[in-house]
Enzyme design. Sequence first.
Site, PDB file in Angstrom:
ATOM      1  N   SER A 245       0.793  -1.229   0.000  1.00 45.75           N
ATOM      2  CA  SER A 245       0.000   0.000   0.000  1.00 45.75           C
ATOM      3  C   SER A 245       0.827   1.282   0.000  1.00 45.75           C
ATOM      4  CB  SER A 245      -0.973   0.018   1.177  1.00 45.75           C
ATOM      5  OG  SER A 245      -0.301   0.237   2.385  1.00 45.75           O
TER       6      SER A 245
ATOM      7  N   LYS B 227       0.613   4.886   6.690  1.00 47.92           N
ATOM      8  CA  LYS B 227       0.051   5.707   5.613  1.00 47.92           C
ATOM      9  C   LYS B 227       0.698   7.086   5.640  1.00 47.92           C
ATOM     10  CE  LYS B 227      -3.000   2.531   4.628  1.00 47.92           C
ATOM     11  NZ  LYS B 227      -2.633   1.536   3.673  1.00 47.92           N
TER      12      LYS B 227
END
Length: 180
Positions: free
Chosen positions: A47, A99
């Site tokens: 990701s 993230k």
Amino acid sequence: MEKDLLPERVKFSRQNKILCLIVCAGLLLGLFLKLFVFEVLTVSGESMSPCLKNGDRLFVSKLSYGLCQPYGEKLLLQWKKPERGDIVIYLYNNKIVVKRCVAVSGDELEFSADNNYNHLLKAGDFSIPLNQVQYLNLKGSSSVPKGYILAIGDNYEVSVDSRSYGFVSERNILGKVLCR
């Protein structure tokens, strides 16, 4: 003459007692550092690719934003807020996720659409593609709410992030990635 009840092999010399205290103090210090100061994590998934790849080891500062609750998902005390571009960690579905903070409290969000299925979210310098479901999740927000961030994975195609589950509370940010 008094008899010594302990056999000679069980008695601790003064040097052994000091050594035992040093080892115990070292273990306690290590536990304190692990719980409150830093963490070494291994990336699992794509990701955050190409910035962070599957298997990369990360050094995370747990004190960057505040004092974390041990084995918890919130800060006990907060002294700094995440900034745009920071790579942060937090818990989602009882897993630590990594993230990028692309927008902070008060940042304006702009939406555009090429057609009904391709949407684009503009947050500062970031232009982030949205599918229909992600667009519907975020379209009611013209800015990032106070006390929250917009956290997005660099690999937009495979990342499950704020586009899917909404904004992340600043109090839930457990650390900042310093290096890999």
